[in-house]
Design a protein around this motif. Structure first.
Motif: not given
Ligand SMILES: Cc1ncc(C[n+]2csc(CCOP(=O)(O)OP(=O)(O)O)c2C)c(N)n1
Ligand SMILES: [Mg+2]
Length: 641
Positions: A479-505
């Motif tokens: 969520a943070q990455a998408y928000y920053d990437a699309f609202t910040g300055e300059g280009p951005a790349s978001i690297l995402l997994t195909r495998q499932k990851l646990p949700e962190l607490e």
């Protein structure tokens, strides 16, 4: 008479600037001055007093080495490029750099020089204009023009972009081909023998041939005809490189070296330019350009009046996007699946998302639900099928962003980011907010094997100055990455997994700072583990297992570039200089991490290609398990004391 003089003024302003700089490319401006002149005079709608006017026609000099031509025109059209600026051609700090650079010179729509990029940018601009016309009305249905050379048309990116433009029937894209049969190494017959117009016909383009590049009437008629076409048009115009130079024309000698005082004098004399003074603009030529500008302004004023009467409202950003995205998270999934959630939430808050995938929409999960697909029949579509054309995709997205209304994005597998590198670099150089979503991160990709497992791509992206690279570990970081990437300055790349990851607490208060403490030591940190993405989970497990043995902190490095932009105090708080025991864990090249681990640290990374096999087995095979990492840390602690 005046007609010949205006053309020659353009030519010789460029030639004089190049001579003065003792550096530059006179051949193209001398050969292509007539086509550029009639294009600007008879066809382009623009207003030098309002270079960002949304209704303007766009012009891209894809053959960016011919920058002298563009600067001469921008001078004569009163864009604020003075004779002094022309005299400063190619000098440090000037607004007339060696190749046209976006945001440095009024009237320059994009940075060009790496051949082929400009034409692909123009395709993106033409797509954005089509979409604008569909979204906001015909007032925005402007033309996009480009001048390309032999070099542009040899480049692969041009083939990708032109193929897509033909498919999409971008009829308001008109490309003038400065066909002079010369490149740097000699005549084009040593390398380039296809029939270019036939090739473009096969792409679905309208094609026109103009035999004589000095026949201004014929060129302007060809452009007028192109404007009526139902497909994009390529006008091949036969020109002579270095036109008028007795000793250099029609040879590569005219391409990339100043004519020099002697040859310039000879050229001017031979072509009937009798003025001694350099950088000379005859009064009647100035008057002529003034008249043309006035006419352009009449059109502009009419346009503005219609625009105001139409009461067009551009939607604005709605507050609360990040909160909504953070609230949507929770379930353990692959980060690419979180990405699918995030882009669809963002779409409700941020107007103008416009992008897609290079034939991997079902894998990248970047499709905007109910957004429709952009096509000749549906120019309002928000999603783009780019086809398998990664390089053009990235340059087209640059064009979409440069056009000024839409938030362009693209997506493919991370291992294919290399196919896009030249355009990603230009996005960074231009400092424009083009967003790339790269899924299928790391050896986690598994069975497809080493060809599809990105190892050094995160490093490549991080090495581009100004590129913000995000490698999120779970839904909230996504969520943070998408928000920053699309609202910040300059280009951005978001690297995402195909495998499932646990949700962190973990505490996310500082996630917006790129790097933050994801697991706090009990008293004072004796060891810092740094990790990103899928390896953050591993680092957290390891830190817990080390309790009682060594007081360990875990730092999540969601984005190194965002972290680097924080205050020295914050960075010191997260990574105290006194803690020398540091281990970076990332299933990718170690090279990115040396800036953080210092001389006493260690990397647990992937500095070799992977192999084909199930992803979870590969993590075991290459030592990315709690057990193996604990063993390594044990040895490290023994060695380091
Ligand atoms: C991607 C890329 N490769 C190589 C170059 C170096 N280069 C600049 S101009 C040029 C030749 C271009 O030939 P052409 O487009 O026909 O221009 P002309 O010589 O006719 O002006 C080359 C190879 C470049 N600018 N970009
Ligand atoms: Mg050429």
């Amino acid at each position: 008479m005046i007609e010949k003089m205006t053309t020659q003024t353009i030519r010789y302003l460029a030639v004089d600037a190049i001579d003065k700089a003792k550096s530059g490319h006179p051949g193209l401006p001398m050969g292509a001055a007539p086509m550029a002149k009639v294009l600007f005079r008879d066809h382009m709608n623009f207003n030098p007093e309002d270079p960002a006017w949304k209704g303007r026609d766009r012009f891209v000099l894809s053959a960016g080495h011919g920058s002298g031509l563009l600067y001469a025109l921008l001078h004569l059209y009163d864009y604020g490029v003075s004779i002094d600026d022309l005299k400063q051609f190619r000098q440090v700090g000037s607004i007339t750099p060696g190749h046209p650079e976006f945001a440095q010179t009024p009237g320059v729509e994009t940075t060009t020089g790496p051949l082929g990029q400009g034409l692909a940018n123009a395709v993106g601009m033409a797509m954005a204009s089509k979409k604008m016309a569909a979204d906001f009305g015909e007032l925005f249905d402007n033309y996009t023009y480009a001048i390309v050379g032999d070099g542009d048309l040899m480049e692969g990116i041009t083939a990708e972009a032109s193929s897509l433009a033909g498919h999409l029937k971008l009829n308001k894209l008109i490309v003038l081909y400065d066909s002079n049969n010369i490149t740097i190494d000699g005549r084009t017959d040593i390398t380039f023998s296809e029939n270019v117009l036939d090739r473009y016909k096969a792409y679905g383009w309208n094609t026109i041939f103009v035999e004589d590049g000095n026949d201004e009437e014929a060129i302007t008629r060809a452009i007028a005809e192109a404007k009526k076409a139902e497909a994009p048009t390529l006008i091949e115009i036969k020109t002579i490189i270095g036109y008028g130079s007795p000793n250099k024309s029609d040879s590569s000698a005219a391409h990339g070296a100043p004519l020099g005082a002697e040859e310039t004098a000879l050229t001017k004399k031979t072509t009937g330019w009798d003025f001694e003074e350099t950088f000379y603009v005859p009064e009647e030529v100035r008057d002529e350009f003034k008249k043309i500008i006035e006419k352009k302004k009449d059109y502009y004023n009419k346009w503005i009046a219609e625009y105001e009467a139409a009461g067009i409202v551009f939607p604005s950003i709605k507050e609360g996007a990040l909160e909504a995205m953070m609230a949507a998270s929770g379930e353990a999934k692959a980060t690419r699946n979180h990405g699918a959630t995030m882009i669809n939430i963002l779409n409700e808050y941020l107007p103008g998302l416009f992008g897609g995938s290079a034939d991997l929409a079902g894998s990248n999960l970047t499709t905007i639900k109910d957004g429709g697909f952009f096509s000749a029949e549906n120019p309002a579509g928000q999603n783009i099928h780019f086809g398998i054309r990664e390089h053009a995709m990235a340059a087209i997205v640059n064009g979409i962003v440069l056009h000024g209304t839409y938030r362009g994005f693209d997506s493919t597998f991370l291992s294919f980011a290399d196919y896009m590198k030249p355009s990603l670099r230009l996005a960074a150089l231009m400092h424009i907010p083009a967003v790339s979503i790269f899924t299928h991160d790391s050896i986690g990709v598994g069975e497809d094997g080493p060809t599809h497992q990105p190892i050094e791509q995160a490093l490549m992206l991080r090495s581009i100055p100004g590129m913000r690279v995000y490698r999120p570990a779970d839904a909230k970081e996504t969520a943070q990455a998408y928000y920053d990437a699309f609202t910040g300055e300059g280009p951005a790349s978001i690297l995402l997994t195909r495998q499932k990851l646990p949700e962190l607490e973990i505490d996310r208060a500082e996630a917006g700072k790129g790097g933050y403490i994801a697991f706090k030591e009990e008293e004072a940190p004796e060891l810092i583990l740094l990790a990103s993405g899928s390896e953050l989970h591993l680092a957290l497990e390891v830190a817990k297992a080390l309790r009682g043995r060594v007081d360990t902190r875990v730092v999540s490095m969601l984005s190194m570039e965002v972290f680097e932009a924080q205050s020295p105090e914050y960075k010191e708080e997260v990574l105290p200089g006194s803690v020398r025991r540091r281990i970076a864990i990332e299933a990718g090249s170690s090279i990115s991490w040396y800036r953080y681990i210092g001389l006493d640290g260690q990397c647990i990374c992937m500095d070799r290609f992977g192999t084909s096999g199930p992803g979870d087995e590969l993590f075991k095979l290459y030592g990315f398990t709690q057990e193996k990492i604990l063993e390594k840390i044990e040895r490290y602690l023994e060695d380091e004391g």
